[in-house]
Design an enzyme around this catalytic site. Structure first.
Site, mmCIF file in Angstrom:
data_model
loop_
_atom_site.group_PDB
_atom_site.id
_atom_site.type_symbol
_atom_site.label_atom_id
_atom_site.label_comp_id
_atom_site.label_asym_id
_atom_site.label_seq_id
_atom_site.Cartn_x
_atom_site.Cartn_y
_atom_site.Cartn_z
ATOM 1 N N LEU A 77 1.060 -1.146 0.000
ATOM 2 C CA LEU A 77 -0.130 0.095 0.266
ATOM 3 C C LEU A 77 0.703 1.150 -0.080
ATOM 4 O O LEU A 77 2.075 1.536 0.285
ATOM 5 C CB LEU A 77 -0.920 0.140 1.458
ATOM 6 C CG LEU A 77 -2.028 -1.193 1.217
ATOM 7 C CD1 LEU A 77 -2.023 -1.376 2.841
ATOM 8 C CD2 LEU A 77 -2.874 -1.324 0.374
ATOM 9 N N PRO A 78 0.202 2.246 -0.330
ATOM 10 C CA PRO A 78 1.203 3.761 -0.621
ATOM 11 C C PRO A 78 2.003 4.173 0.767
ATOM 12 O O PRO A 78 2.593 4.727 0.301
ATOM 13 C CB PRO A 78 -0.045 4.224 -1.609
ATOM 14 C CG PRO A 78 -1.285 3.739 -2.022
ATOM 15 C CD PRO A 78 -0.991 2.397 -0.769
ATOM 16 N N THR A 108 5.879 0.442 2.882
ATOM 17 C CA THR A 108 7.307 0.915 3.474
ATOM 18 C C THR A 108 6.456 1.914 4.391
ATOM 19 O O THR A 108 5.646 3.374 4.114
ATOM 20 C CB THR A 108 7.951 2.131 3.111
ATOM 21 O OG1 THR A 108 8.693 1.319 1.436
ATOM 22 C CG2 THR A 108 9.036 3.205 3.941
ATOM 23 N N LYS A 184 14.286 -0.753 6.466
ATOM 24 C CA LYS A 184 13.799 -0.118 5.278
ATOM 25 C C LYS A 184 13.381 1.849 4.993
ATOM 26 O O LYS A 184 14.325 2.204 3.716
ATOM 27 C CB LYS A 184 11.854 -0.091 4.434
ATOM 28 C CG LYS A 184 11.594 0.312 3.114
ATOM 29 C CD LYS A 184 12.108 -0.250 2.319
ATOM 30 C CE LYS A 184 11.515 0.683 1.165
ATOM 31 N NZ LYS A 184 11.121 0.378 0.518
ATOM 32 N N LYS A 253 7.916 10.799 0.492
ATOM 33 C CA LYS A 253 7.032 10.898 1.900
ATOM 34 C C LYS A 253 7.814 9.738 3.026
ATOM 35 O O LYS A 253 7.876 9.352 4.280
ATOM 36 C CB LYS A 253 6.388 10.085 1.318
ATOM 37 C CG LYS A 253 4.841 8.602 2.479
ATOM 38 C CD LYS A 253 5.544 7.493 2.619
ATOM 39 C CE LYS A 253 5.146 5.795 1.652
ATOM 40 N NZ LYS A 253 5.254 5.014 1.648
#
Length: 305
Positions: A77-78, A108, A184, A253
């Site tokens: 998912l974003p 992430t 990550k 982001k």
């Protein structure tokens, strides 16, 4: 469960639900179908669901339908907002998955998001792994992703055959579900530095007369080489194409998530705000939806304009 044969023994593959069939989720889910898994997928974009169906999977009309149909639920998912909504929101995984289900998120997000989701699911008897991936669309397609997994060892072992259908470098980092996110975000912090460094260094080298292909050949055997340089130059800059594998918006982001992680640790990293500000200016200039490699064009624009 789907039965299959391995070494003459009858085995069972878990049924898989895949939520989030975008740039990463689409090839990952298709590769699972190709590996013999029964995959049911959902995305907010109907064409993405149809792509999975065309690859041999099954489409679903909601997160709830996927959760109810699956032994293992995978999500890509974003942002943290979508992750928390899919897992904890009304009609989400928490409300509809069966006890004994395994859930794995490849997105992430922050370590805290993973910990909140894991705690809520644990109360319903659902195991959860935070398993961000690195390698971009190219490595998702060719099954060579790096997968960084935090969570219970037993759950990791249960998921390992699925990970092996998706990636080549699989790491169980520890029992804390947030540790995959720590790795990550650290990885993407490096990416933020390297991408801007490549853009500036190549702008400088080209301006003073260096052939960039020749420079690339030399740097591949020099300390200045990096995988980001290899990716950004070889796949994008040299070809003058910037359709995204990984957009500038998504990189920003992730840099902001890394900044928040640093602040929670009581750190103020001196270059973080500089990096974020530069990328945000690029987004304002129209580079947000292009691949991050387009920072090369942005740097050329602001230095030569």
């Amino acid at each position: 469960m789907r039965r299959y044969s391995e070494g003459g023994l009858a085995m069972e593959k878990p049924t898989i639900g895949f939520i989030g069939l975008g740039k990463m989720g689409r090839p990952m889910s298709s590769n699972l179908v190709a590996s013999g898994y029964a995959v049911t997928g959902y995305d907010v974009v109907p064409a993405a669901i149809q792509a999975l169906v065309d690859a041999g999977g099954r489409g679903a009309g909601s997160v709830a339908e996927v959760a109810q149909a699956s032994d293992v639920i995978l999500t890509s998912l974003p942002s943290p907002v979508e992750v928390e909504a899919v897992y904890l929101g009304e009609g989400g995984v928490l409300a509809h998955a069966r006890p004994g289900t395994l859930a794995v998120d490849f997105s992430t997000v922050s370590p805290q998001v993973y910990r909140r989701v894991a705690e809520a699911l644990r109360e319903r008897g659902i195991d959860f792994l935070g398993a961000p991936v690195s390698g971009g669309v190219e490595r998702a397609v060719d099954r060579s992703l790096t997968i960084m997994v935090g969570g219970p060892k037993a759950a990791f072992e249960r998921a390992k055959p699925i990970f092996e259908a998706l990636g080549q470098n699989i790491f169980h980092i520890g029992e804390d579900v947030g540790l995959g996110a720590v790795v990550k975000l650290t990885n993407n912090y490096f990416i933020g530095y390297y991408t801007l460094a490549v853009a500036e260094a190549l702008t400088l080298a080209g301006e003073v007369g260096m052939d960039l292909d020749r420079l690339f050949e030399i740097m591949k055997v020099s300390y200045g080489q990096s995988r980001i340089y290899e990716r950004n130059y070889g796949l994008f800059i040299a070809k003058n194409r910037y359709e995204p594998g990984f957009t500038t918006k998504l990189l920003v982001k992730d840099l902001k998530l890394a900044k928040a992680m640093a602040e929670e640790a009581g750190l103020k990293l001196p270059m973080t705000d500089v990096l974020i500000a530069q990328y945000e200016r690029a987004i304002e200039a129209g580079y947000g939806d292009l691949d991050m490699a387009a920072m090369y064009r942005y740097i050329q624009d602001i230095t030569k304009g």
